[in-house]
Design an enzyme around this catalytic site. Structure first.
Site, short mmCIF file in Angstrom:
data_model
loop_
_atom_site.label_atom_id
_atom_site.label_comp_id
_atom_site.label_asym_id
_atom_site.label_seq_id
_atom_site.Cartn_x
_atom_site.Cartn_y
_atom_site.Cartn_z
N HIS A 1 2.02 1.83 -3.21
CA HIS A 1 1.09 2.75 -3.85
C HIS A 1 1.60 4.19 -3.85
O HIS A 1 0.85 5.12 -4.09
CB HIS A 1 -0.28 2.69 -3.17
N ASP B 1 0.86 -1.19 0.00
CA ASP B 1 0.00 0.00 0.00
C ASP B 1 0.90 1.24 0.00
O ASP B 1 2.04 1.17 -0.45
CB ASP B 1 -0.96 -0.03 1.20
#
Length: 454
Positions: free
Chosen positions: A270, A247
């Site tokens: 991310h 993430d």
């Protein structure tokens, strides 16, 4: 140069540039050449330190026996005496259940982690009173976490049980490996945090925190495993850190300000994110954020700001600079239609205002045809976006920028061209009430990377 190009409006743009150049962020006061405390030279006779070894309190250190009680007992002694060093010895592995280590403590406490602390790996055996935390430290002041040790969340079974991995699973929160809450003047230095059940390191409701030489690592497909998450905190520096997760490498959410990130390696993951903000019509405020010098490789996003429709508040005063990207999918992204929901989010007129955002000296490659996306609210447009010396190349050499209700300007080299930004004098598109189909689709696509925000 700007005045001749923009005319009278350039004076306002020069003011914006001045604001972005002079953001009130912490000075570079982390000197990693300075040894805060060299434990290798420790001798209790001459150091003036009170050594508190978890082994002295019955810790087995075999990775199988439950060492929680020994850690709690050692904490009570170390916290209650000044100049203490709580030692987790090298070469041993300590199984510790979810625990809250509460302060305030006596002055000059050092938490020396040289061994490995490992979490139980079975979610069904987790204490329901600690649903969102594993190792939590509360109300500390002037504490140093350091060492060459490892904090291992044993997250594999948690990830398998996530609704992000299997939609038939219920969506429930999972623990964060290390949480520092309601604290001030805290240093975290040299540690490795890996395989967290969910987020790896959270800084919450704290002031004056310094994080350096920390490595965070988990598989690229591990769900919601943010590297470093900052919430309701101010005066934070993150420096010389390598973060590889499933993430956001770094995520910054509401009531956070004066945050500086410097020399960050990110990937996979991310990217570097501000948000999400505004969920459930809430108010989100983030200001005075600087990222200076970063390398992002094979990340889903690069430099991202994400907000929900219906929120309020603002993101103001952000400078991303000296960033190199390699094969990043969405290098520069503002998404005011973020939708972390299994169902389609409804259009709403209110939004978190995004203003005074600078991207300077951003280079590298992207795997997406749209290297720059400013998907902003028609009712609350993004304003004062500045691009300076941005050069992003596609695999085939073709890249473009996409803008919706975004105002700003570029100067120097800007590739792809940011001509889609509204100029300071052209506001004709800012009063529209519709949402473009492409912008809404962007929010829906982001739902694939849904994030369980705190």
């Amino acid at each position: 140069m700007l005045a001749s190009y923009y005319g009278a409006a350039a004076y306002r743009e020069l003011d914006i540039l001045g604001n972005l150049e002079n953001l009130d962020v912490p000075e570079d006061d982390i000197d990693d050449d300075v040894t805060f405390f060299d434990f290798s030279l420790f001798t209790s006779q001459f150091s003036g330190k009170n050594l508190v070894n978890v082994d002295s309190f019955g810790a087995a250190g075999d990775g199988v026996s439950d060492d929680t009680h020994a850690f709690v007992s050692a904490w009570k002694i170390a916290c209650s005496a000044p100049n203490s060093v709580l030692l987790v010895p090298h070469g041993r592995q300590y199984l510790v259940n979810a625990t809250k280590f509460k302060g305030p403590c006596q002055e000059n406490l050092i938490i020396q982690i040289d061994g490995t602390i490992v979490a139980p790996d079975d979610p069904s055996q987790w204490d329901p009173h600690f649903q969102r935390v594993w190792l939590e430290f509360i109300k500390l002041q002037g504490v140093l976490f350091q060492g060459n040790g490892v904090i291992d969340g044993s997250g594999a079974k948690w990830w398998a049980a996530s609704c992000k991995k299997n939609k038939t699973n219920p969506c429930v929160g999972a623990p964060t490996a290390l949480t520092i809450d309601s604290s001030s003047a805290v240093y975290v230095r040299g540690l490795t945090i890996r395989n967290s059940q969910q987020m790896h390191l959270i800084i919450s409701r704290s002031n004056t925190v310094r994080i350096s030489r920390v490595m965070v690592t988990s598989p690229g497909d591990s769900p919601n495993t943010d590297g470093i998450h900052i919430t309701s905190s101010t005066n934070v520096i993150i420096q010389d850190c390598k973060i590889s997760t499933g993430d956001d490498c770094v995520s910054i959410v509401s009531s956070s300000s004066r945050i500086k990130m410097k020399k960050i390696y990110c990937g996979p993951g991310h990217g570097i994110s501000i948000g999400s903000l505004g969920k459930g019509n809430s108010t989100g405020i983030v200001s005075a954020i600087v990222l200076d010098t970063a390398f992002l490789k094979n990340t889903t996003n690069g430099l991202r700001i994400k907000t929900w429709q219906g929120g309020n508040g603002y993101v103001k005063g952000v400078r991303f600079e000296n960033v190199v990207m390699q094969d990043v999918k969405n290098p520069i992204l503002i998404d005011q239609f973020y939708c972390d929901s299994p169902s389609t989010c409804q259009n709403q007129t209110s939004a978190v205002h995004i203003t005074e955002i600078m991207y300077r000296n951003i280079t590298g490659t992207t795997i997406s045809p749209k290297a720059i996306k400013f998907a902003c609210s028609d009712a609350v447009p993004c304003s004062h976006i500045v691009l300076n010396n941005v050069n992003l190349e596609g695999k085939d050499g073709k890249v473009e920028a996409y803008c919706n209700s975004a105002e700003g300007f570029g100067y120097g080299v800007v590739n792809p061209s940011a001509d889609c930004l509204d100029s300071h004098e052209d506001k004709s598109d800012c009063n529209q009430t519709h949402h473009s189909a492409e912008t809404v689709m962007l929010g829906e696509k982001e739902a694939e990377n849904a994030h369980d925000e705190l």
